[in-house]
Design a protein around this motif. Sequence first.
Motif, PDB file in Angstrom:
ATOM      1  N   HIS A 111      42.817  -3.396 -59.786  1.00  0.00           N
ATOM      2  CA  HIS A 111      41.661  -4.297 -59.814  1.00  0.00           C
ATOM      3  C   HIS A 111      40.609  -3.782 -60.785  1.00  0.00           C
ATOM      4  O   HIS A 111      40.080  -4.538 -61.618  1.00  0.00           O
ATOM      5  CB  HIS A 111      41.086  -4.410 -58.396  1.00  0.00           C
ATOM      6  N   VAL A 133      50.751  -8.906 -51.111  1.00  0.00           N
ATOM      7  CA  VAL A 133      49.406  -9.457 -51.215  1.00  0.00           C
ATOM      8  C   VAL A 133      48.873  -9.458 -52.647  1.00  0.00           C
ATOM      9  O   VAL A 133      47.795  -9.997 -52.910  1.00  0.00           O
ATOM     10  CB  VAL A 133      48.443  -8.666 -50.289  1.00  0.00           C
ATOM     11  N   THR A 183      47.618 -12.678 -54.280  1.00  0.00           N
ATOM     12  CA  THR A 183      46.364 -13.154 -53.698  1.00  0.00           C
ATOM     13  C   THR A 183      45.199 -12.272 -54.108  1.00  0.00           C
ATOM     14  O   THR A 183      44.132 -12.772 -54.507  1.00  0.00           O
ATOM     15  CB  THR A 183      46.473 -13.169 -52.159  1.00  0.00           C
ATOM     16  N   ALA A 184      45.394 -10.974 -54.063  1.00  0.00           N
ATOM     17  CA  ALA A 184      44.297 -10.036 -54.331  1.00  0.00           C
ATOM     18  C   ALA A 184      43.872 -10.024 -55.787  1.00  0.00           C
ATOM     19  O   ALA A 184      42.700  -9.818 -56.094  1.00  0.00           O
ATOM     20  CB  ALA A 184      44.724  -8.626 -53.902  1.00  0.00           C
ATOM     21  N   THR A 232      44.605 -12.550 -58.131  1.00  0.00           N
ATOM     22  CA  THR A 232      44.937 -13.860 -58.687  1.00  0.00           C
ATOM     23  C   THR A 232      44.150 -14.231 -59.939  1.00  0.00           C
ATOM     24  O   THR A 232      44.684 -14.877 -60.839  1.00  0.00           O
ATOM     25  CB  THR A 232      44.742 -14.952 -57.612  1.00  0.00           C
ATOM     26  N   THR A 280      52.481 -13.368 -48.811  1.00  0.00           N
ATOM     27  CA  THR A 280      51.851 -12.712 -47.664  1.00  0.00           C
ATOM     28  C   THR A 280      52.563 -13.011 -46.345  1.00  0.00           C
ATOM     29  O   THR A 280      52.426 -12.255 -45.383  1.00  0.00           O
ATOM     30  CB  THR A 280      50.380 -13.124 -47.552  1.00  0.00           C
ATOM     31  N   TYR A 283      43.170  -5.470 -48.011  1.00  0.00           N
ATOM     32  CA  TYR A 283      43.968  -5.519 -49.228  1.00  0.00           C
ATOM     33  C   TYR A 283      43.450  -6.566 -50.217  1.00  0.00           C
ATOM     34  O   TYR A 283      44.071  -6.780 -51.253  1.00  0.00           O
ATOM     35  CB  TYR A 283      45.427  -5.832 -48.906  1.00  0.00           C
ATOM     36  N   ARG A 284      42.350  -7.206 -49.889  1.00  0.00           N
ATOM     37  CA  ARG A 284      41.787  -8.209 -50.788  1.00  0.00           C
ATOM     38  C   ARG A 284      40.388  -7.768 -51.198  1.00  0.00           C
ATOM     39  O   ARG A 284      39.546  -7.514 -50.350  1.00  0.00           O
ATOM     40  CB  ARG A 284      41.734  -9.571 -50.099  1.00  0.00           C
ATOM     41  N   GLY A 325      34.944  -7.736 -45.178  1.00  0.00           N
ATOM     42  CA  GLY A 325      36.079  -7.402 -46.016  1.00  0.00           C
ATOM     43  C   GLY A 325      35.830  -6.198 -46.899  1.00  0.00           C
ATOM     44  O   GLY A 325      36.750  -5.432 -47.197  1.00  0.00           O
ATOM     45  N   TRP A 383      38.114  -2.874 -47.263  1.00  0.00           N
ATOM     46  CA  TRP A 383      38.568  -2.556 -48.626  1.00  0.00           C
ATOM     47  C   TRP A 383      38.302  -1.083 -48.923  1.00  0.00           C
ATOM     48  O   TRP A 383      39.166  -0.385 -49.454  1.00  0.00           O
ATOM     49  CB  TRP A 383      37.825  -3.474 -49.589  1.00  0.00           C
TER      50      TRP A 383
END
Length: 324
Positions: A78, A114, A117-118, A120, A165, A265-266, A275, A279
Amino acid sequence: MTFEHQGLLFHRERQFHEVAHERLRSAVRESGLTVLAVTSDRARELTASLTPSERALVHVTDRDRFYDAPGRTLAFLHRLALTHHPELVTVVAEPPLSVSSGTELREWHRLESVLCTALTSQRLRLLCAHDERGLAPWTRSAVLATHPVLVGTQGPRSNPDYLGTAAFGGRPVAPDPLPVTGPVHRLDIGLSLPRLRSELIGLSEAVGFPSERVDSLVVAVNELAANVLEHGAGKGTVQLWRAPGRWVCDVFDERGGLSDPLAGYRPADDLRSRGYGLWITRQSCDFMEISGSGEGSLIRLHFVDRAVVPDLAEGTGMRAPLNP
């Protein structure tokens, strides 16, 4: 372009080399950041097959560092994409799916499930290479369930077995059993987080928890305790104990509202959101399990005993690795 997650299942070294070599050369031609995180022998062979100018643009990083822990690997990807935006980032990597622990293997699969999604919205292309000769049938099925596109010598193709997922999204009632090899030390989660942090530091020192990891333990437990107070029952417990090859810390919430085993995980956009705390927790420990029922939820943090990891670039003529 947004995030692309592709899988390469190979049973011959030549097949791996052809696909990975073309991916590296393509990435270099597109002038984007190119990262290689595979076993040292394969890294040497791949970089040796590139021209000097191509080789100079490929960042070789130690595979064990890259795949240090699921939460930290995701955070690195990320951060890598954000740092180099709008440049395209290409990563060719070899996930650690030969680990002996079923718990750890499942968490690596959860990470793979994931990623789409994480990440994207990120301009990042990830090719995960898997040597089929070392994969158990169940592991191979998990690889298929977590990669939306498969790549071979004939190019990419859509994967009909992809589940995303849904493949690992069910919350277990209890964490995987682990043998306890010493006393179980308990602290109560009350209204004062500073007091809990102080008690945890004192306990860590008293029981011989690795001093270099105390800060990570305290950060992780503080985030989870804050969730218990703000979103859970308002009370719970912390238990710290030894298992073979690791320290384990269990944080229990009597309400059991945390039902998503993929939580944390996001990436969270808001630093104050729930979240974000999870994280950070994923990055502070090595592995994190989420389990429970209507009678309570338990988050288990694993702090694996560490070994010294050698520097891949030292003495090989390769470029120095990136720092995850």
